[in-house]
Design a protein around this motif. Structure first.
Motif, PDB file in Angstrom:
ATOM      1  N   ALA A 216       0.857  -1.094  -0.024  1.00 18.32           N
ATOM      2  CA  ALA A 216       0.030   0.076  -0.116  1.00 18.32           C
ATOM      3  C   ALA A 216       0.880   1.097   0.100  1.00 18.32           C
ATOM      4  N   TYR A 217       0.538   2.358  -0.773  1.00 19.31           N
ATOM      5  CA  TYR A 217       1.100   3.420  -0.746  1.00 19.31           C
ATOM      6  C   TYR A 217       0.392   4.726  -0.318  1.00 19.31           C
ATOM      7  N   VAL A 468       7.857   9.347  -8.228  1.00 20.87           N
ATOM      8  CA  VAL A 468       7.097   9.012  -7.218  1.00 20.87           C
ATOM      9  C   VAL A 468       7.540   7.680  -6.812  1.00 20.87           C
ATOM     10  N   GLU A 469       8.443   6.843  -7.636  1.00 24.46           N
ATOM     11  CA  GLU A 469       8.759   5.613  -7.211  1.00 24.46           C
ATOM     12  C   GLU A 469       9.684   5.782  -6.029  1.00 24.46           C
ATOM     13  N   TRP A 470      10.540   6.944  -6.154  1.00 23.73           N
ATOM     14  CA  TRP A 470      11.756   7.275  -5.080  1.00 23.73           C
ATOM     15  C   TRP A 470      10.977   7.585  -3.863  1.00 23.73           C
ATOM     16  N   ARG A 472       7.939   6.814  -2.927  1.00 23.66           N
ATOM     17  CA  ARG A 472       7.307   5.337  -2.158  1.00 23.66           C
ATOM     18  C   ARG A 472       8.354   4.811  -1.658  1.00 23.66           C
ATOM     19  N   GLU A 473       9.632   4.488  -2.092  1.00 25.87           N
ATOM     20  CA  GLU A 473      10.504   3.647  -1.380  1.00 25.87           C
ATOM     21  C   GLU A 473      11.233   4.263  -0.285  1.00 25.87           C
ATOM     22  N   THR A 474      11.409   5.588   0.018  1.00 25.64           N
ATOM     23  CA  THR A 474      11.975   6.354   0.711  1.00 25.64           C
ATOM     24  C   THR A 474      11.236   6.014   1.972  1.00 25.64           C
ATOM     25  N   PRO A 475      11.847   5.348   3.022  1.00 21.49           N
ATOM     26  CA  PRO A 475      11.111   4.955   4.407  1.00 21.49           C
ATOM     27  C   PRO A 475      10.820   6.335   5.208  1.00 21.49           C
ATOM     28  N   THR A 476       9.803   6.408   5.766  1.00 17.69           N
ATOM     29  CA  THR A 476       9.453   7.529   6.680  1.00 17.69           C
ATOM     30  C   THR A 476      10.169   7.016   8.077  1.00 17.69           C
ATOM     31  N   TYR A 477      10.919   8.092   8.571  1.00 18.74           N
ATOM     32  CA  TYR A 477      11.693   7.884   9.578  1.00 18.74           C
ATOM     33  C   TYR A 477      11.283   9.054  10.523  1.00 18.74           C
ATOM     34  N   GLY A 478      11.587   8.823  11.861  1.00 18.00           N
ATOM     35  CA  GLY A 478      11.324   9.769  12.870  1.00 18.00           C
ATOM     36  C   GLY A 478      12.560  11.058  12.898  1.00 18.00           C
TER      37      GLY A 478
END
Length: 481
Positions: A216-217, A468-470, A472-478
């Protein structure tokens, strides 16, 4: 081999047709085409079917393209609106002139001499016109010669169609010949079935808990914006207030107020985007002028020579956010002042993987009684530490408007020590003209360089691309390393 009921149904249908597209199979199975593709992929992993993906593109007219349908491209319409010659002034009265004149010249259909437009006699139909004619016949065209030209002009828009063909394999036929149990499976248990124990005799649908779910994106903030927001949050938590200002600044605030000489290389065209506008100088500009010419009322000797008010009035796209810092100090000359700015700056750079003509900069200032160089190093070390850089060091540097000056460096595994900005204490020549009597700690940081380190990038341009792909793939971090 354990199969789902839907896989079994798919094999039964394929057993009679051998091969079919997903849409036809969906109709036979009373299911959605997307669901059939999902069933086919599951069976394909078991070697029971083959799934082939077919992508086709066609182009349909845009709203502007429809306006020309049956009439021809605007340059053809304009060309046919006059005889061999016509005054440019008369031709420009045609409603399509703004669009078509340039295209006629580009295609070599006309020549313009002394204000007269003359046909060259070379106006054969090109590939783009042929493609546009086909479009008028069927309201859609496949990709081909001339079509990309129409797309670049915004006359057609691309529509992508994806189809799937599913074929049963020999292994699938063998399994089908052995017989398949098509008894309906139970995917959800009721409370009564659990309490009564009836669930024990039900044909339960099997689930493979090792299978990963469909990705899921969800919507999320751009990685670069997240980093900027993190920096803003850190500085606000450290007690700073945020300042802001326009990207267009007068040379007075961008250069002169910061004691940059008017013949400094940074003010030349190769480094600065100069604008045609001119802004009046602020009240009290004479103190800055005097500082440049002879040092004003300080012990400085200034730069000497004659200071030009005309140069100071010329507007530029700001080359640094320090121009906002000195304006903020001019408005708040009494301590305490503790402010920062995050904004875009502009410099005439050759664009490559590590340089851009526009980028973000973080600016910080602290003015108070008794602050000194050690306080500056402490602020910087605290900020970089909160950004996740544990090892910070400082080496001497030079900047036109600070003394002493340093260049902070952080240690990055695999890269070693990396310089991340410049800092120092504003010189007396900068603060004295505005009545500032206490030390001003100042620093500037190139945010994009921090972003490259934090996001593991090698090309600075990646931060600004609509990839958009980059994203999506870049993690969400704190925000911590």
């Amino acid at each position: 081999m354990e199969l789902t009921l839907n896989e079994k149904k798919l094999l039964v249908v394929l057993g009679s047709v051998g091969s079919a597209d997903a849409a036809a199979l969906a109709e036979k199975m009373d299911a959605r085409p997307e669901a059939v593709v999902q069933y086919a992929n599951l069976a394909g992993e078991r070697g029971l079917v083959d799934v082939a993906k077919h992508v086709s593109r066609r182009y349909t007219p845009t709203e502007e393209g429809r306006a020309y349908m049956g009439k021809g491209l605007p340059e053809r319409q304009l060309l046919e609106s006059f005889e061999e010659t016509i005054p440019m002034q008369d031709l420009q009265s045609h409603p399509l002139a703004k669009i078509a004149v340039g295209w006629m010249r580009k295609k070599g259909w006309i020549a313009i001499r002394d204000g007269i437009v003359q046909k060259t006699g070379n106006a054969a139909f090109g590939p783009d016109e042929a493609a546009f004619a086909r479009l008028g016949e069927s309201d859609a065209v496949e990709d081909g010669e001339g079509v990309p030209d129409l797309a670049r002009r915004g006359l057609v828009q691309e529509e992508e169609n994806v189809a799937y063909t599913v074929s049963i394999t020999p292994r699938g036929r063998e399994l089908l010949a052995e017989g398949l149990d098509l008894q309906e499976e139970v995917g959800t248990l009721t409370r009564e079935q659990i309490l009564s124990g009836a669930w024990k005799d039900l044909p339960l649908r099997r689930y493979d808990v090792t299978k990963l779910p469909k990705r899921a994106y969800p919507g999320k903030v751009h990685p670069y914006q997240r980093l900027i927001d993190e920096m803003r949050r850190i500085l606000l938590d450290m007690g700073f207030t945020e300042m802001a200002g326009g990207i267009v600044q007068s040379s007075f605030w961008n250069f002169d107020a910061l004691f940059q000489p008017q013949d400094h290389p940074a003010r030349e065209m190769q480094d600065t985007f100069f604008l045609g506008e001119r802004w009046p100088l602020p009240a009290g500009y004479e103190r800055v002028r005097d500082m440049h010419e002879h040092g004003g009322e300080t012990s400085s000797t200034g730069w000497g020579g004659a200071w030009s008010a005309a140069k100071a009035e010329q507007c530029v796209l700001r080359t640094h956010t320090t121009s906002l810092s000195i304006q903020h100090l001019a408005q708040h000359p009494k301590p305490p002042v503790k402010a920062f700015c995050i904004g875009r700056v502009y410099r005439r750079e050759a664009i490559d993987p590590t340089h851009l003509a526009e980028f973000e900069q973080l600016e910080g200032i602290v003015m108070d009684e008794g602050v000194n160089f050690r306080h500056l190093l402490g602020f910087l070390k605290e900020f970089y530490g909160k950004m996740g850089f544990e090892k910070v060091r400082f080496r001497p540097g030079y900047f036109p408007y600070t003394e002493p000056s340093v260049e902070p460096e952080v240690y990055v595994d695999g890269l070693g020590w990396v310089e991340l900005g410049g800092a120092g204490i504003f010189r007396q020549e900068v603060t004295a003209p505005f009545g500032i009597e206490h030390p001003v700690l100042a620093w500037g940081l190139g945010i994009s360089r921090v972003a490259m380190l934090r996001l593991g990038l090698r090309d600075l341009r990646q931060l600004y691309r609509s990839d958009v792909e980059w994203i999506r793939e870049t993690p969400t971090y704190g925000g911590r390393r």
